[in-house]
Design an enzyme around this catalytic site. Structure first.
Site, PDB file in Angstrom:
ATOM      1  N   GLU A  66       0.818  -1.220   0.000  1.00  0.00           N
ATOM      2  CA  GLU A  66       0.000   0.000   0.000  1.00  0.00           C
ATOM      3  C   GLU A  66       0.848   1.265   0.000  1.00  0.00           C
ATOM      4  O   GLU A  66       0.412   2.305  -0.471  1.00  0.00           O
ATOM      5  CB  GLU A  66      -0.947   0.013   1.215  1.00  0.00           C
ATOM      6  CG  GLU A  66      -2.107  -0.945   1.033  1.00  0.00           C
ATOM      7  CD  GLU A  66      -3.262  -0.708   1.998  1.00  0.00           C
ATOM      8  OE1 GLU A  66      -3.070   0.001   3.004  1.00  0.00           O
ATOM      9  OE2 GLU A  66      -4.342  -1.266   1.749  1.00  0.00           O
ATOM     10  N   HIS A  82      11.224 -26.024  -0.758  1.00  0.00           N
ATOM     11  CA  HIS A  82      10.717 -27.160  -1.525  1.00  0.00           C
ATOM     12  C   HIS A  82       9.482 -26.773  -2.333  1.00  0.00           C
ATOM     13  O   HIS A  82       8.721 -27.629  -2.743  1.00  0.00           O
ATOM     14  CB  HIS A  82      10.405 -28.318  -0.575  1.00  0.00           C
ATOM     15  CG  HIS A  82      11.635 -28.837   0.104  1.00  0.00           C
ATOM     16  ND1 HIS A  82      12.284 -29.979  -0.278  1.00  0.00           N
ATOM     17  CD2 HIS A  82      12.371 -28.306   1.117  1.00  0.00           C
ATOM     18  CE1 HIS A  82      13.355 -30.159   0.485  1.00  0.00           C
ATOM     19  NE2 HIS A  82      13.428 -29.151   1.345  1.00  0.00           N
ATOM     20  N   LYS A 128     -13.439   0.520  -2.137  1.00  0.00           N
ATOM     21  CA  LYS A 128     -14.377   0.692  -1.022  1.00  0.00           C
ATOM     22  C   LYS A 128     -15.632   1.433  -1.503  1.00  0.00           C
ATOM     23  O   LYS A 128     -16.759   1.055  -1.189  1.00  0.00           O
ATOM     24  CB  LYS A 128     -13.721   1.492   0.115  1.00  0.00           C
ATOM     25  CG  LYS A 128     -12.672   0.725   0.917  1.00  0.00           C
ATOM     26  CD  LYS A 128     -12.207   1.564   2.112  1.00  0.00           C
ATOM     27  CE  LYS A 128     -11.177   0.870   2.968  1.00  0.00           C
ATOM     28  NZ  LYS A 128     -10.740   1.658   4.117  1.00  0.00           N
TER      29      LYS A 128
END
Ligand code: PA5
Length: 440
Positions: A287, A316, A430
């Site tokens: 951000e 791995h 938002k």
């Protein structure tokens, strides 16, 4: 007190001349940070003031003491972004990811998404406690006070508390938000306890404020030491001598490689308990640094992508890619010198045919061998990296790491020419979400 150790010299693969040049470029920003220290919360660097804010620590501690009298068995942290990632990072680093399974005095759960099945599980656990007449607190944390996920989840948990506590439910709700936000006012009207987030301290820079301190203190984290650690690393991180300033050094390395097309920053933790710190850092970098930069009437998209890897498990899974794939990644290796336990491999001769030299070795020794093997592999492959060592997983050193990372982000933002404190495009989603919900 010892400090977390940083080493970069031979491994960062940035020559001294470039580092000196970047150091010079950072000097005005170091001045700004130094000056901001005398201006409390009045500058954009307000987060630097948080560890010095004795009043906030005292208010939080008093509220912890008051709520402890209710003998809580669990706390539900309801928030998203910095509001949840911060406390969770510290709790996991200090108490481990199996914390709740160890039947602690106060369990902790995080409601940080509106995934209904996940929330339902937390709700069920909470209800079981309430049925058994145990005490549950909820801490609603939202800087803006208007984040969809947080407010939806808050109402769900408030309904549950109301059902079990009737008119007394307000004693079990703590709201952490900006003073005078709509949520602050609502909390006042409902007689909920309130904690203030300093106005100019953004979500991802707020972990050391009451946002992190209340829940952490309640579950037994030494919040004074957390703050002390954070405070202790400010002076080195504001030093004008680059070799003594780990935050400026890391930012300079990241920036230098970014200009050469290396645009991934992998935080490679050789300690599983630090995964939450990695996720917190991922938000901090994502951000703060991912921005649209407006220059000469054109827009450039800027960013360094933060990733989190875990040793030794991820050796791995993704190490093949890291060691053989494109060279587009700068790595910060982070390990802990002294673990909390020291398991030893028993001596079974028949197993030595499978892997030699393991018997009687401790797991920390084996992990160290794997760590150093990885470092050598990175060096041989000429992959750039720095190393960070926490002496132990204590509040003090975790506080140091958090504060170092936040200051690093300010320097990186400065070098990249972007504002590390806003997040305008998050607001976009938002707003759009609110519009959709309003029309459904
Ligand atoms: O870092 C930030 O500011 C954001 O990620 C916020 O933490 C997140 O969007 C939640 O916002 P709020 O605390 O206002 O609910």
């Amino acid at each position: 007190m010892a400090s977390i150790q940083f080493s970069y010299q031979t491994s960062c693969l940035v020559n001294q001349e470039s580092l000196d040049e970047l150091n010079k470029r950072l000097l005005p920003e170091i001045d700004n940070l130094q000056q901001s220290q005398t201006q409390a919360y009045d500058t954009r660097y307000a987060f630097l003031n948080v560890p010095q804010d004795k009043k906030a620590l005292q208010c939080t501690q008093e509220l912890i003491n008051e709520k402890q009298k209710l003998n809580p068995q669990a706390i539900i942290v309801i928030g998203i972004g910095g509001s949840c990632l911060g406390p969770r990072a510290v709790q996991e680093a200090l108490f481990g990811t199996f914390y709740n399974a160890h039947q602690p005095d106060v369990a902790i759960y995080y409601a940080d998404t509106v995934d209904t099945d996940y929330l339902y599980d937390i709700l069920l656990l909470t209800e079981q406690l309430l049925i058994a007449q145990q005490t549950v607190l909820i801490n609603i944390i939202s800087k803006s006070g208007t984040t969809t996920e947080t407010i939806a989840n808050a109402q769900i948990f408030i309904e549950l508390l109301k059902h079990y506590y009737d008119d007394e439910y307000h004693h079990y709700v703590i709201v952490t938000t900006d003073k005078d936000s709509a949520l602050w006012k609502l909390a006042g009207s409902k007689s909920f306890a309130r904690l203030e987030i300093p106005a100019r301290v953004g979500g991802r820079y707020s972990v050391l404020s009451p946002v992190g301190l209340f829940a952490l203190g309640l579950i037994g984290v030494d919040i004074t030491q957390l703050i002390a650690g954070a405070q202790s690393i400010i002076t080195p991180c504001l030093s004008k001598t680059l070799a003594e300033n780990p935050a400026a050094m890391a930012a300079s390395c990241l920036y230098s490689h970014h200009t050469r097309g290396i645009d991934i920053h992998d935080s490679f933790f050789f300690s599983l308990d630090l995964e939450g710190v990695g996720k917190w850092y991922r938000q901090l970098m994502g951000e703060s640094i991912g921005k649209q930069k407006k220059e000469h009437n054109s827009i450039t998209r800027v960013g360094i992508t933060p990733t989190v890897s875990l040793g030794s498990s991820d050796l791995h899974s993704v190490a093949q890619l890291y060691l053989a794939g494109p060279i587009n990644r700068f790595t910060s290796f982070i390990r802990v010198k002294k673990n909390n336990s020291d398991l030893v491999v028993p001596e079974y001769p028949e197993y030595t045919t499978l892997v030699k030299s393991l018997e009687k070795k401790s797991l920390p020794d084996i992990m160290n061998a794997i760590y150093h093997g990885t470092i050598i592999a990175y060096s041989k492959t000429k992959l750039p990296f720095i190393e960070i060592v926490l002496p132990e997983k204590t509040s003090y050193y975790v506080g140091q790491f958090l504060q170092y990372s936040m200051i690093q982000m300010v320097y990186l933002g400065y070098l990249l020419g972007i504002n590390p404190f806003d997040q305008p495009e998050v607001e976009l989603y938002k707003q759009e979400t609110r519009k959709i919900l309003a029309h459904e």
